[in-house]
Design a protein around this motif. Structure first.
Motif, PDB file in Angstrom:
ATOM      1  N   GLY A  35      44.922  41.363  32.886  1.00 60.61           N
ATOM      2  CA  GLY A  35      45.010  42.814  32.983  1.00 60.61           C
ATOM      3  C   GLY A  35      46.187  43.282  33.809  1.00 60.61           C
ATOM      4  O   GLY A  35      47.105  42.521  34.112  1.00 60.61           O
ATOM      5  N   HIS A 103      40.152  40.692  30.585  1.00 60.82           N
ATOM      6  CA  HIS A 103      40.057  41.432  31.843  1.00 60.82           C
ATOM      7  C   HIS A 103      40.971  42.644  31.768  1.00 60.82           C
ATOM      8  O   HIS A 103      42.133  42.524  31.387  1.00 60.82           O
ATOM      9  CB  HIS A 103      40.489  40.540  33.010  1.00 60.82           C
ATOM     10  CG  HIS A 103      40.599  41.273  34.318  1.00 60.82           C
ATOM     11  ND1 HIS A 103      41.806  41.700  34.830  1.00 60.82           N
ATOM     12  CD2 HIS A 103      39.655  41.682  35.194  1.00 60.82           C
ATOM     13  CE1 HIS A 103      41.595  42.326  35.981  1.00 60.82           C
ATOM     14  NE2 HIS A 103      40.301  42.328  36.225  1.00 60.82           N
ATOM     15  N   ASP A 104      40.437  43.839  32.099  1.00 57.65           N
ATOM     16  CA  ASP A 104      41.260  45.035  32.216  1.00 57.65           C
ATOM     17  C   ASP A 104      42.097  45.231  30.935  1.00 57.65           C
ATOM     18  O   ASP A 104      41.538  45.351  29.853  1.00 57.65           O
ATOM     19  CB  ASP A 104      42.118  44.911  33.479  1.00 57.65           C
ATOM     20  CG  ASP A 104      42.826  46.186  33.881  1.00 57.65           C
ATOM     21  OD1 ASP A 104      42.215  46.990  34.592  1.00 57.65           O
ATOM     22  OD2 ASP A 104      43.984  46.358  33.480  1.00 57.65           O
ATOM     23  N   TYR A 105      43.429  45.257  31.020  1.00 59.05           N
ATOM     24  CA  TYR A 105      44.268  45.434  29.833  1.00 59.05           C
ATOM     25  C   TYR A 105      43.993  44.376  28.765  1.00 59.05           C
ATOM     26  O   TYR A 105      44.210  44.613  27.573  1.00 59.05           O
ATOM     27  CB  TYR A 105      45.750  45.343  30.220  1.00 59.05           C
ATOM     28  CG  TYR A 105      46.387  46.621  30.727  1.00 59.05           C
ATOM     29  CD1 TYR A 105      45.635  47.738  31.059  1.00 59.05           C
ATOM     30  CD2 TYR A 105      47.769  46.698  30.874  1.00 59.05           C
ATOM     31  CE1 TYR A 105      46.238  48.896  31.529  1.00 59.05           C
ATOM     32  CE2 TYR A 105      48.386  47.852  31.346  1.00 59.05           C
ATOM     33  CZ  TYR A 105      47.618  48.944  31.676  1.00 59.05           C
ATOM     34  OH  TYR A 105      48.219  50.084  32.137  1.00 59.05           O
ATOM     35  N   ASN A 128      35.085  42.684  33.858  1.00 61.56           N
ATOM     36  CA  ASN A 128      35.635  44.003  34.171  1.00 61.56           C
ATOM     37  C   ASN A 128      36.682  44.419  33.143  1.00 61.56           C
ATOM     38  O   ASN A 128      37.780  44.854  33.472  1.00 61.56           O
ATOM     39  CB  ASN A 128      36.195  44.023  35.591  1.00 61.56           C
ATOM     40  CG  ASN A 128      35.106  43.753  36.626  1.00 61.56           C
ATOM     41  OD1 ASN A 128      34.644  42.619  36.755  1.00 61.56           O
ATOM     42  ND2 ASN A 128      34.684  44.776  37.327  1.00 61.56           N
ATOM     43  N   GLY A 129      36.284  44.253  31.885  1.00 56.91           N
ATOM     44  CA  GLY A 129      37.100  44.677  30.757  1.00 56.91           C
ATOM     45  C   GLY A 129      36.258  45.553  29.842  1.00 56.91           C
ATOM     46  O   GLY A 129      35.352  45.060  29.159  1.00 56.91           O
ATOM     47  N   GLN A 171      43.456  47.086  44.637  1.00 60.71           N
ATOM     48  CA  GLN A 171      42.799  46.583  43.433  1.00 60.71           C
ATOM     49  C   GLN A 171      42.161  45.222  43.673  1.00 60.71           C
ATOM     50  O   GLN A 171      41.116  44.908  43.098  1.00 60.71           O
ATOM     51  CB  GLN A 171      43.803  46.493  42.279  1.00 60.71           C
ATOM     52  CG  GLN A 171      44.185  47.832  41.686  1.00 60.71           C
ATOM     53  CD  GLN A 171      44.807  47.696  40.323  1.00 60.71           C
ATOM     54  OE1 GLN A 171      44.180  47.237  39.383  1.00 60.71           O
ATOM     55  NE2 GLN A 171      46.066  48.074  40.211  1.00 60.71           N
ATOM     56  N   ASP A 239      33.349  47.332  41.516  1.00 62.10           N
ATOM     57  CA  ASP A 239      34.656  47.749  41.015  1.00 62.10           C
ATOM     58  C   ASP A 239      34.727  49.271  40.949  1.00 62.10           C
ATOM     59  O   ASP A 239      33.857  49.918  40.357  1.00 62.10           O
ATOM     60  CB  ASP A 239      34.870  47.139  39.627  1.00 62.10           C
ATOM     61  CG  ASP A 239      36.264  47.374  39.075  1.00 62.10           C
ATOM     62  OD1 ASP A 239      37.109  47.953  39.785  1.00 62.10           O
ATOM     63  OD2 ASP A 239      36.510  46.951  37.931  1.00 62.10           O
ATOM     64  N   ILE A 241      37.163  50.819  39.457  1.00 59.13           N
ATOM     65  CA  ILE A 241      37.957  51.132  38.266  1.00 59.13           C
ATOM     66  C   ILE A 241      37.036  51.086  37.048  1.00 59.13           C
ATOM     67  O   ILE A 241      36.853  52.078  36.358  1.00 59.13           O
ATOM     68  CB  ILE A 241      39.136  50.153  38.119  1.00 59.13           C
ATOM     69  CG1 ILE A 241      40.043  50.227  39.346  1.00 59.13           C
ATOM     70  CG2 ILE A 241      39.924  50.453  36.834  1.00 59.13           C
ATOM     71  CD1 ILE A 241      41.129  49.168  39.375  1.00 59.13           C
ATOM     72  N   PHE A 242      36.449  49.915  36.806  1.00 62.46           N
ATOM     73  CA  PHE A 242      35.463  49.748  35.740  1.00 62.46           C
ATOM     74  C   PHE A 242      34.129  49.387  36.393  1.00 62.46           C
ATOM     75  O   PHE A 242      33.907  48.241  36.773  1.00 62.46           O
ATOM     76  CB  PHE A 242      35.886  48.648  34.771  1.00 62.46           C
ATOM     77  CG  PHE A 242      37.112  48.956  33.960  1.00 62.46           C
ATOM     78  CD1 PHE A 242      37.179  50.093  33.174  1.00 62.46           C
ATOM     79  CD2 PHE A 242      38.200  48.100  33.967  1.00 62.46           C
ATOM     80  CE1 PHE A 242      38.308  50.380  32.422  1.00 62.46           C
ATOM     81  CE2 PHE A 242      39.325  48.371  33.208  1.00 62.46           C
ATOM     82  CZ  PHE A 242      39.385  49.518  32.431  1.00 62.46           C
ATOM     83  N   HIS A 266      37.246  44.510  41.294  1.00 67.73           N
ATOM     84  CA  HIS A 266      37.974  44.432  40.030  1.00 67.73           C
ATOM     85  C   HIS A 266      38.427  43.007  39.704  1.00 67.73           C
ATOM     86  O   HIS A 266      38.329  42.557  38.565  1.00 67.73           O
ATOM     87  CB  HIS A 266      39.179  45.374  40.105  1.00 67.73           C
ATOM     88  CG  HIS A 266      39.858  45.606  38.798  1.00 67.73           C
ATOM     89  ND1 HIS A 266      39.224  46.192  37.727  1.00 67.73           N
ATOM     90  CD2 HIS A 266      41.130  45.345  38.390  1.00 67.73           C
ATOM     91  CE1 HIS A 266      40.075  46.279  36.709  1.00 67.73           C
ATOM     92  NE2 HIS A 266      41.223  45.769  37.077  1.00 67.73           N
TER      93      HIS A 266
END
Length: 289
Positions: A35, A103-105, A128-129, A171, A239, A241-242, A266
């Motif tokens: 990510g 993960h993420d991105y 965390n995606g 983060q 997290d 963020i997510f 995260h």
């Protein structure tokens, strides 16, 4: 037996794509998709830990890590474009079917790969995606979506904070009960790459494209329902963020999805490596023949 990790580069569409690889080439493939704002560096411990049973491949997305960083006039920097390069790399390496850790991105890239060819994906591990808006923690995301809707000096200033050393460090440490478990090498490494001349414009372009990932969610949910793909969500519960609702949401369309929350943030792999790795090994050992 853990295999040595190889650090390799493939040239695809005249772009150098860096990837880490370990394991028996004839073993089932596991693709690790990183990510923001990191790279395959985040998987430096996980790759050898999975290599005894799997062929593990972890690329750096274009504009990240050790992969090429062409200018905005040379590469479109959309999530579709990042997916295209990832797909080309897998074809180049002869990977027909694979499990993926996102993960993420890495998640929207992974979802696009699955929508292109559902039969290609054998299993999904998401850390965390997101694939649901349930998990979006509003304070973090409000600025990004405002910027994507109306890019300009006023909306750009807040999102540029995400490119600073302070936020990169945050983060890694947000939600971690014991911050001493997280090596500062992580955010120092990531920040050095973010600070390369021109990388800020690349990241801003991807921020502006992020809503296309949310637009894709209904198709992703349909893919889940139709494919019944085995899915493990192992998630940093703290997290900012997510959030954990994003992990639980997978069971809406995949009732048999396995959800495990760990007391981290995260980048939960940094503080809970052993726990997460064991969940992954147990899961893949059951669902991949």
């Amino acid at each position: 037996m853990a295999y040595a990790v190889h650090h390799r580069t493939a040239v695809l569409d005249d772009l150098e794509v860096f990837y880490r690889e370990a394991g028996n080439p004839r073993a089932p493939a596991v693709v690790l998709l990183h990510g923001f704002p990191t790279s395959s560096h985040m998987f430096r411990h996980l790759i050898p830990a999975l290599s005894d049973h799997y062929r593990v491949i972890a690329p750096d997305h274009i504009g990240f890590g050790q992969s090429a960083m062409p200018g905005l006039d040379e590469f479109p920097y959309t999530f579709n474009a990042l997916t295209e390069i990832t797909s080309e790399l897998l074809d180049h390496l002869g990977v027909d079917r694979f499990a993926m850790y996102v993960h993420d991105y890495g998640a929207p890239i992974g979802w696009r790969l699955a929508l292109r060819d559902p039969q290609r994906v054998t299993a999904i591990v998401t850390q965390n995606g997101n694939a649901y808006t349930d998990g979006f923690v509003k304070p973090f995301w409000e600025g990004l979506f405002a910027y994507a809707r109306t890019p300009g000096p006023e909306t750009e200033a807040p999102v540029r904070r995400a490119l600073t050393a302070e936020v990169t460090r945050w983060q890694y440490l947000n939600g971690v009960a014991d911050p001493t478990l997280v090596s500062p090498d992580n955010w120092v490494h990531d920040q050095a790459l973010l600070d390369r001349p021109g990388n800020d414009e690349i990241q801003l372009k991807l921020f502006r494209d992020y809503p296309t990932n949310v637009d894709l969610y209904p198709a992703v949910h349909q893919y889940f329902r139709e494919s019944r793909v085995p899915l493990l969500a192992v998630w940093g519960a703290n997290d900012e963020i997510f959030g954990p609702d994003g992990a639980r949401a997978f069971q809406r369309d995949l009732p048999e999805a396995e959800v495990h929350l760990v007391e981290s943030g995260h980048f939960a792999l940094e503080s809970h490596f052993d726990v997460i790795t064991q969940h992954i090994r147990d899961f893949l050992g059951r669902v991949i023949s």
